[in-house]
Design a protein around this motif. Structure first.
Motif, PDB file in Angstrom:
ATOM      1  N   ILE B 150       0.829  -1.212   0.000  1.00 45.73           N
ATOM      2  CA  ILE B 150       0.000   0.000   0.000  1.00 45.73           C
ATOM      3  C   ILE B 150       0.864   1.264   0.000  1.00 45.73           C
ATOM      4  CG2 ILE B 150      -1.641   1.335   1.412  1.00 45.73           C
ATOM      5  CD1 ILE B 150      -3.212  -1.287   1.755  1.00 45.73           C
ATOM      6  N   PRO B 151       1.910   1.354   0.858  1.00 40.71           N
ATOM      7  CA  PRO B 151       2.745   2.566   0.787  1.00 40.71           C
ATOM      8  C   PRO B 151       3.466   2.716  -0.555  1.00 40.71           C
ATOM      9  CG  PRO B 151       3.257   1.268   2.766  1.00 40.71           C
ATOM     10  CD  PRO B 151       2.323   0.451   1.954  1.00 40.71           C
ATOM     11  N   LEU B 152       3.706   1.585  -1.236  1.00 43.47           N
ATOM     12  CA  LEU B 152       4.412   1.661  -2.527  1.00 43.47           C
ATOM     13  C   LEU B 152       3.558   2.284  -3.625  1.00 43.47           C
ATOM     14  CD1 LEU B 152       6.317  -1.746  -2.616  1.00 43.47           C
ATOM     15  CD2 LEU B 152       7.337   0.534  -2.545  1.00 43.47           C
ATOM     16  N   CYS B 153       2.241   2.345  -3.410  1.00 40.84           N
ATOM     17  CA  CYS B 153       1.368   3.019  -4.388  1.00 40.84           C
ATOM     18  C   CYS B 153       1.733   4.503  -4.472  1.00 40.84           C
ATOM     19  CB  CYS B 153      -0.099   2.903  -3.998  1.00 40.84           C
ATOM     20  SG  CYS B 153      -0.720   1.213  -4.041  1.00 40.84           S
ATOM     21  N   ARG B 154       2.437   5.021  -3.454  1.00 40.69           N
ATOM     22  CA  ARG B 154       2.835   6.438  -3.471  1.00 40.69           C
ATOM     23  C   ARG B 154       4.337   6.587  -3.697  1.00 40.69           C
ATOM     24  NH1 ARG B 154       1.933   9.341   1.382  1.00 40.69           N
ATOM     25  NH2 ARG B 154       2.021   7.405   2.568  1.00 40.69           N
ATOM     26  N   CYS B 155       4.960   5.529  -4.190  1.00 34.55           N
ATOM     27  CA  CYS B 155       6.397   5.545  -4.457  1.00 34.55           C
ATOM     28  C   CYS B 155       6.739   6.635  -5.477  1.00 34.55           C
ATOM     29  CB  CYS B 155       6.774   4.164  -4.984  1.00 34.55           C
ATOM     30  SG  CYS B 155       8.281   4.103  -5.925  1.00 34.55           S
ATOM     31  N   SER B 156       7.940   7.194  -5.370  1.00 30.13           N
ATOM     32  CA  SER B 156       8.300   8.339  -6.227  1.00 30.13           C
ATOM     33  C   SER B 156       8.431   7.970  -7.701  1.00 30.13           C
ATOM     34  CB  SER B 156       9.617   8.953  -5.736  1.00 30.13           C
ATOM     35  OG  SER B 156      10.650   7.979  -5.803  1.00 30.13           O
ATOM     36  N   TYR B 157       8.652   6.699  -8.014  1.00 24.80           N
ATOM     37  CA  TYR B 157       8.817   6.345  -9.422  1.00 24.80           C
ATOM     38  C   TYR B 157       7.454   5.998 -10.038  1.00 24.80           C
ATOM     39  CZ  TYR B 157      10.639   4.553 -13.747  1.00 24.80           C
ATOM     40  OH  TYR B 157      10.883   4.372 -15.085  1.00 24.80           O
ATOM     41  N   ILE B 165      -0.690   0.228  -7.750  1.00 26.43           N
ATOM     42  CA  ILE B 165      -2.114   0.542  -7.579  1.00 26.43           C
ATOM     43  C   ILE B 165      -2.965  -0.584  -8.171  1.00 26.43           C
ATOM     44  CG2 ILE B 165      -3.968   2.117  -8.292  1.00 26.43           C
ATOM     45  CD1 ILE B 165      -1.840   4.400  -8.005  1.00 26.43           C
ATOM     46  N   ARG B 166      -2.584  -1.042  -9.363  1.00 28.58           N
ATOM     47  CA  ARG B 166      -3.312  -2.161  -9.978  1.00 28.58           C
ATOM     48  C   ARG B 166      -3.227  -3.395  -9.085  1.00 28.58           C
ATOM     49  NH1 ARG B 166      -4.685  -1.655 -15.286  1.00 28.58           N
ATOM     50  NH2 ARG B 166      -5.209  -3.852 -15.274  1.00 28.58           N
ATOM     51  N   ILE B 167      -2.018  -3.676  -8.584  1.00 27.87           N
ATOM     52  CA  ILE B 167      -1.813  -4.876  -7.784  1.00 27.87           C
ATOM     53  C   ILE B 167      -2.634  -4.828  -6.497  1.00 27.87           C
ATOM     54  CG2 ILE B 167      -0.072  -6.105  -6.408  1.00 27.87           C
ATOM     55  CD1 ILE B 167       1.920  -5.583  -8.677  1.00 27.87           C
ATOM     56  N   CYS B 168      -2.591  -3.694  -5.816  1.00 29.43           N
ATOM     57  CA  CYS B 168      -3.302  -3.595  -4.542  1.00 29.43           C
ATOM     58  C   CYS B 168      -4.802  -3.814  -4.721  1.00 29.43           C
ATOM     59  CB  CYS B 168      -3.039  -2.239  -3.873  1.00 29.43           C
ATOM     60  SG  CYS B 168      -1.408  -2.202  -3.112  1.00 29.43           S
ATOM     61  N   LYS B 169      -5.343  -3.346  -5.838  1.00 27.31           N
ATOM     62  CA  LYS B 169      -6.772  -3.554  -6.098  1.00 27.31           C
ATOM     63  C   LYS B 169      -7.096  -5.041  -6.160  1.00 27.31           C
ATOM     64  CE  LYS B 169      -7.998   0.556  -8.761  1.00 27.31           C
ATOM     65  NZ  LYS B 169      -8.025   1.015 -10.151  1.00 27.31           N
ATOM     66  N   GLU B 170      -6.139  -5.853  -6.633  1.00 28.03           N
ATOM     67  CA  GLU B 170      -6.412  -7.276  -6.812  1.00 28.03           C
ATOM     68  C   GLU B 170      -6.096  -8.098  -5.574  1.00 28.03           C
ATOM     69  OE1 GLU B 170      -5.716  -7.180 -11.616  1.00 28.03           O
ATOM     70  OE2 GLU B 170      -4.306  -8.315 -10.420  1.00 28.03           O
ATOM     71  N   GLU B 171      -5.236  -7.562  -4.687  1.00 31.59           N
ATOM     72  CA  GLU B 171      -4.778  -8.349  -3.544  1.00 31.59           C
ATOM     73  C   GLU B 171      -5.872  -8.617  -2.517  1.00 31.59           C
ATOM     74  OE1 GLU B 171      -2.246 -10.052  -3.191  1.00 31.59           O
ATOM     75  OE2 GLU B 171      -0.648  -9.198  -4.404  1.00 31.59           O
ATOM     76  N   SER B 172      -6.831  -7.711  -2.443  1.00 35.97           N
ATOM     77  CA  SER B 172      -7.845  -7.840  -1.409  1.00 35.97           C
ATOM     78  C   SER B 172      -8.621  -9.158  -1.566  1.00 35.97           C
ATOM     79  CB  SER B 172      -8.758  -6.625  -1.483  1.00 35.97           C
ATOM     80  OG  SER B 172      -9.914  -6.863  -0.762  1.00 35.97           O
ATOM     81  N   PHE B 173      -8.911  -9.521  -2.814  1.00 34.56           N
ATOM     82  CA  PHE B 173      -9.565 -10.812  -3.084  1.00 34.56           C
ATOM     83  C   PHE B 173      -8.686 -11.961  -2.582  1.00 34.56           C
ATOM     84  CE2 PHE B 173      -8.629 -13.540  -7.004  1.00 34.56           C
ATOM     85  CZ  PHE B 173      -9.266 -14.688  -6.560  1.00 34.56           C
ATOM     86  N   HIS B 174      -7.372 -11.859  -2.799  1.00 31.92           N
ATOM     87  CA  HIS B 174      -6.476 -12.941  -2.395  1.00 31.92           C
ATOM     88  C   HIS B 174      -6.547 -13.180  -0.893  1.00 31.92           C
ATOM     89  CE1 HIS B 174      -3.780 -11.973  -6.108  1.00 31.92           C
ATOM     90  NE2 HIS B 174      -5.029 -12.234  -6.417  1.00 31.92           N
ATOM     91  N   GLN B 175      -6.505 -12.084  -0.136  1.00 36.12           N
ATOM     92  CA  GLN B 175      -6.494 -12.227   1.312  1.00 36.12           C
ATOM     93  C   GLN B 175      -7.830 -12.760   1.824  1.00 36.12           C
ATOM     94  OE1 GLN B 175      -6.080  -8.696   3.721  1.00 36.12           O
ATOM     95  NE2 GLN B 175      -5.025  -9.831   5.337  1.00 36.12           N
ATOM     96  N   ARG B 176      -8.914 -12.250   1.263  1.00 37.19           N
ATOM     97  CA  ARG B 176     -10.235 -12.683   1.733  1.00 37.19           C
ATOM     98  C   ARG B 176     -10.502 -14.151   1.423  1.00 37.19           C
ATOM     99  NH1 ARG B 176     -14.194  -8.309   2.678  1.00 37.19           N
ATOM    100  NH2 ARG B 176     -15.754  -9.849   2.108  1.00 37.19           N
ATOM    101  N   GLN B 177     -10.077 -14.600   0.193  1.00 40.53           N
ATOM    102  CA  GLN B 177     -10.334 -16.006  -0.117  1.00 40.53           C
ATOM    103  C   GLN B 177      -9.511 -16.904   0.817  1.00 40.53           C
ATOM    104  OE1 GLN B 177      -8.422 -18.600  -2.135  1.00 40.53           O
ATOM    105  NE2 GLN B 177      -6.586 -17.386  -1.711  1.00 40.53           N
ATOM    106  N   GLY B 178      -8.306 -16.451   1.196  1.00 40.33           N
ATOM    107  CA  GLY B 178      -7.479 -17.241   2.107  1.00 40.33           C
ATOM    108  C   GLY B 178      -8.106 -17.324   3.492  1.00 40.33           C
TER     109      GLY B 178
END
Ligand SMILES: [Fe+2]
Ligand SMILES: [Fe+2]
Lengths: 95, 332
Positions: B150-157, B165-178
């Motif tokens: 999540i903090p990397l979504c604001r990374c300077s590069y 940002i794309r990845i974080c949107k998808e990770e929430s499903f991963h954690q919930r299914q687990g």
């Protein structure tokens, strides 16, 4: 051993009807058909797209960020292109 | 799935103090740095290594979970796991693409993974012994990844931030299914509950190690913070993770395998026991339970796919030549 490089393609997706295509990232593929299929698999797994464009990255001509001053100077100096440059009497109301 | 604090700082003398000062001023003003902008060589090298290792982690992370796709207990679980593993492959590809904007080729990056010259997250060197491991991975490993990402979504590069940002949107499903898998097992038969507890026992400590060495030992934090590649220290993120996760375990009647674990009423934090950093270093050094197996499997599938890559390029080349010849004929 490093493989022979597979060409890079830039991917643009139209997210909803009425929106312009937007750059989302890039993929590697040997040809345009495979680039489109890869782009679909990589960037639209949750119905993000209605339309996809792929363009060979080597075909893009880009401006040089270090020359952005010179490149965009003509726009900076023409404040009369903005509506706020013009005085309209207050009692005319919103225009 | 996750970036680990694997990056070792390379001492690079400032090559151009004036430009470097301007660069730092842009970063301090929270401006994004874009691919063709001037940047210090050390910034470029640090990012290439961090993004590449992050990408490698996504790709190698597909192996322990992919192991269970054919043995998932129901069609629903199988479909979900397949979709999750496919997402991880996608994450790897977004990240490789971001690293490539810094001037390395995909082929070079893949070769660095396959030769073992670049690392991936140490967590994927542990085996997935039972179905409950799939639950724990989604819940804890993806959960820790989210804390880090999540903090990397604001990374300077810019390209790295956008990929995150794309990845974080998808990770929430991963954690919930687990977590859902864990809830189901914890409420199941005594054997199923024991299986869930056993998986938690094996994965808890490796999950805490995912945040990297303690702040006192991690020399590269200062530079990464100054460059806004990192915004929180390893220990800060680890504490956040423990605080978020302990109540989730208790909620489903599982015990965290740490007899030092206590809630501090004054600070509002869960205090935990000492992490075995010798184990962490050993796994990073290549001696974890599955290091050799993972690299062997990656190399085998890369080699097995070589003919496909060659054939695709040869076919594209043939079509290009035919088209060019056709145009010549038409012009005559
Ligand atoms: Fe991921
Ligand atoms: Fe994930």
């Amino acid at each position: 051993m490093t493989d022979k490089n597979t060409p890079l393609w830039e991917v643009f997706i139209r997210t909803r009807n009425g929106m312009a295509h937007r750059h989302v990232g890039s993929v590697h593929a040997a040809d345009a058909t495979m680039a489109l299929q890869n782009a679909r698999d990589v960037y639209t797994r949750r119905g993000e797209g209605l339309s996809v464009w792929v363009v060979r990255s080597s075909e893009i001509t880009a401006s040089d960020p270090s020359e952005k001053g010179m490149m965009f100077e003509p726009a900076d100096s023409k404040i009369y292109r903005h509506p706020t440059f013009y005085d309209v009497p207050d009692d005319v109301g919103h225009m | 799935m996750y970036t680990q604090a694997l990056n070792t700082r390379e001492a690079a003398a400032p090559e151009d103090p004036e430009r470097e000062a301007r660069f730092q001023a842009r970063i301090d003003a929270e401006e994004k740095i874009e691919p063709n902008d001037w940047m210090p060589e050390a910034y470029r090298r640090t990012l290439i290594r961090q993004i590449a290792q992050h990408a490698h982690s996504e790709i190698v992370g597909m192996l322990p979970e992919g192991n269970w796709i054919t043995r998932a207990p129901s069609l629903k679980r199988k479909a979900a796991l397949l979709a999750k593993v496919q997402d991880e492959g996608g994450h790897g590809l977004y990240l490789y693409a971001a690293a490539e904007t810094l001037g390395v080729s995909r082929e070079e990056l893949v070769a660095l993974l396959l030769s073992g010259k670049q690392k991936y997250s140490s967590i994927f060197n542990y085996p997935t012994l039972t179905w409950a491991d799939i639950g724990v991975i989604g819940w804890l490993v993806d959960g820790a990844a989210i804390m880090n990402q999540i903090p990397l979504c604001r990374c300077s590069y810019g390209p790295y931030a956008r990929a995150m940002i794309r990845i974080c949107k998808e990770e929430s499903f991963h954690q919930r299914q687990g977590y859902e898998i864990m809830v189901t097992l914890a409420r199941g038969t005594p054997e199923q509950k024991a299986m869930a507890q056993d998986a938690l026992n094996r994965w808890w400590w490796p999950a805490l190690m995912m945040f990297g060495p303690p702040d006192g030992d991690s020399q590269h934090t200062d530079t990464a913070m100054r460059w806004r590649i990192k915004r929180f220290t390893n220990d800060e993120l680890r504490q956040k993770f423990v605080d978020a996760t302990v109540p989730q375990a208790h909620h489903i009647g599982l015990t965290i395998p740490d007899d030092k674990l206590t809630f501090n009423d004054t600070t509002g934090h869960w205090e935990f026991g000492a992490i075995d950093w010798a184990e962490f270093k050993n796994v990073i050094a290549g001696n974890g339970p599955c290091n050799k197996q993972r690299l062997k499997q990656r190399n085998a599938s890369h080699d097995a796919g070589a003919w496909v890559r060659e054939a695709a390029l040869a076919y594209a080349e043939k079509r290009r030549r035919r088209e060019a010849a056709g145009r010549l004929v038409a012009a005559e």
